[in-house]
Design an enzyme around this catalytic site. Structure first.
Site: not given
Ligand code: COS
Length: 384
Positions: A130, A134, A282, A344, A367
Site C-alpha cells: 500500500e 511497502g 583485455q 554510445g 518483492e
Molecule cells: N514466513 C512465514 N511467516 C512469517 C515470515 C515468513 N517468511 N516472516 C514473518 N512471518 C510471521 C512472523 O513469524 C510473525 O509471526 P509471530 O509473531 O507469530 O512470530 C509475523 O509474521 C510478523 O513477523 P515480523 O514481526 O518478523 O514482521 P515485521 O513487521 O518485522 O516484517 C519483513 C518482516 C520486513 C520481513 C516483512 O514485512 C517483509 O517481507 N517486508 C517486505 C514486503 C515485501 O516484500 N513487499 C513486496 C510486495 S510484494 S511484490
C-alpha cells in the site's frame, strides 16, 4: 550461448524446456520487446504465445489444467523469457505470485474455481503493498470487515503488477487492527466484483510493458468462500508466498543479465576500433569475463533456491532472499557494464541493453527491496 543447462547436468527435461522456451522467446517475444517498452503497452503477443505453449501459468498443477511445472522449471521459463523481454517474463512470474497464496492456503474447491481459469489465461495479481505499507508490509490498512456472512473490503493497494489485466486478485487485508500482523487475512477478489477499480498506469523507468496500477476497493462485498487463509493467518501466508516467489525474481534478474551479456559479447566481436575487434582488448575481455562469472554464481544460487522451494526446506527463507538479492545486484552490474561495452550504442535504444539496464533496477526493488532481503537473510542465519 552461456553454460546454462549444463551447469549441474540437469535432467534432460529441463534442458529441453530451456531450448523450447528460448526458441519461442526469440521468435514470438523478442521481436515485440522494444515496441512494448516504447509504447508502454501490455505484451499481448507474448501473453498469447505463452498461453498457447502452456507457459502463461505453467506452475498450475495438472489436475487444474496447468503444466505442473516445478519451481526449477518455472525459474527456467521466467529466465528465458526475461532474456529477451523483462515485461513479458512478468506474466508467468505475477501469475505464480498471485495464485501461490491460493495454492498454499486454499481448499480443493477454491483451487478448482480459480486455478483452472488461470491455466486458461485469466491472470492473477498479488495485492499486498500500500502507499504507506511497502517494506513495512504488516502496517497495511486495507480493511476487511465481517458483515453478516459476508466480508466487506475497503481501501487501496499500490504497485500492483498487471493490475487491470488480471482477472483475479489476492488481497491481503486487515480484519482486526488491534492484533497487528495477527489480524491480517487473505481473500480473492475478482475483477468483475462491484466496487473494485484501477488507477492509471504508473510511469515507470523500466518494465514499461507491464502495467502497474493502484487497485481500489470500495465496499467490495464477498462471501466467506473467498477467504483463503485462516482469519488472522494472512500475513504468514503472504510471507510464505514471498519465500517461494522471490526466486522467480532472481530468475528474471538472471535472464535479464544473460540477455545483456549475450548482446555485449556479440557486439564485442562485431565492433572494430583501432583496427581490431574490441573483444581483442583485455579491458573488454575482463568485463565480459566478470559478467559471465557473476551470472553463473547467480544461476547456481537461484537453482539451489528453486530446489529448496520445491522441497520446502527449512533454509528456504535464507536462500530465496539471497538468490533474489544476489541475482538482482548482478543484473544491475551486468546490464550497466553491457551498456559500457556498447558505448554510445548502448545508451540508445538501437540495442536492447539500455532497456535491460532500466529493467534490472526494478529487480533490486520489488518483492522486497534488497535491504529487506538482507534483513530476512540475517534473521535466518543458523545460530546453534
Ligand atoms: N514466513 C512465514 N511467516 C512469517 C515470515 C515468513 N517468511 N516472516 C514473518 N512471518 C510471521 C512472523 O513469524 C510473525 O509471526 P509471530 O509473531 O507469530 O512470530 C509475523 O509474521 C510478523 O513477523 P515480523 O514481526 O518478523 O514482521 P515485521 O513487521 O518485522 O516484517 C519483513 C518482516 C520486513 C520481513 C516483512 O514485512 C517483509 O517481507 N517486508 C517486505 C514486503 C515485501 O516484500 N513487499 C513486496 C510486495 S510484494 S511484490
Amino acid at each position: 550461448m552461456s553454460n546454462d543447462g549444463v551447469l549441474y547436468g540437469l535432467p534432460s527435461e529441463y534442458n529441453e524446456l530451456r531450448e523450447s522456451v528460448r526458441a519461442l522467446s526469440e521468435k514470438e517475444i523478442a521481436p515485440h520487446a522494444q515496441a512494448v517498452d516504447e509504447d508502454h503497452r501490455y505484451p499481448q503477443e507474448a501473453s498469447d504465445a505463452l498461453l498457447k505453449s502452456g507457459l502463461f501459468a505453467a506452475h498450475v498443477p495438472t489436475e487444474f489444467g496447468g503444466d505442473g511445472a516445478d519451481a526449477l522449471a518455472t525459474v527456467i521459463i521466467i529466465e528465458e523469457v526475461a532474456r529477451v523481454c523483462g515485461a513479458s517474463s512478468l506474466i508467468p512470474a505475477v501469475n505464480k505470485l498471485g495464485s501461490l497464496p491460493l495454492m498454499l492456503g486454499g481448499n480443493k474447491e477454491q483451487k478448482e474455481r480459480w486455478l483452472t481459469p488461470l491455466a486458461k489465461g485469466k491472470g492473477f495479481s498479488y495485492c499486498l503493498s500500500e502507499s504507506e505499507a511497502g517494506s513495512d508490509a504488516s502496517a497495511l490498512k486495507t480493511k476487511a470487515e465481517k458483515v453478516g456472512d459476508n466480508w466487506v473490503i475497503n481501501g487501496s493497494k499500490k504497485w500492483i503488477s498487471n493490475a487491470g489485466v488480471s482477472e483475479f486478485y489476492t488481497v491481503i487485508a486487515q480484519c482486526d487492527p488491534s492484533k497487528g500482523s495477527k489480524g491480517i487475512t487473505a481473500f480473492i477478489v475478482e475483477k468483475s466484483d462491484p466496487g473494485i477499480s484501477f488507477g492509471a498506469p504508473e510511469k515507470k523507468m523500466g518494465f514499461r510493458g507491464s502495467p502497474t496500477r493502484e487497485v481500489y476497493f470500495d465496499n467490495v462485498t464477498i462471501s466467506d468462500d473467498r477467504r483463503i487463509s485462516e482469519i488472522g493467518g494472512g500475513f504468514s501466508l503472504a510471507m510464505d508466498t514471498l519465500d517461494h516467489t522471490r526466486i522467480t525474481i532472481a530468475a528474471q534478474a538472471l535472464g535479464i543479465a544473460q540477455g545483456a551479456l549475450d548482446v555485449a559479447t556479440k557486439y564485442s566481436h562485431e565492433r572494430k576500433q583501432f583496427g581490431k575487434e574490441i573483444f581483442d582488448f583485455q579491458g573488454v575481455q575482463f568485463m565480459l569475463a566478470d559478467m559471465a562469472m557473476n551470472i553463473e554464481a547467480a544461476r547456481a544460487l537461484t537453482y539451489a533456491a528453486a530446489a529448496k522451494s520445491e522441497r520446502a526446506d527449512k533454509d528456504l527463507k535464507f536462500f530465496s532472499a539471497a538468490s533474489k538479492a544476489f541475482a538482482s545486484d548482478v543484473a544491475m552490474k551486468v546490464t550497466t557494464d553491457a551498456v559500457q561495452v556498447l558505448g554510445g550504442y548502448g545508451y540508445v535504444s538501437d540495442y536492447p541493453v539500455e532497456r535491460m539496464m532500466r529493467d534490472a533496477k526494478l529487480t533490486q526493488i520489488y518483492e522486497g527491496t534488497n535491504q529487506i532481503q538482507r534483513i530476512v537473510m540475517a534473521r535466518n542465519l543458523p545460530n546453534d
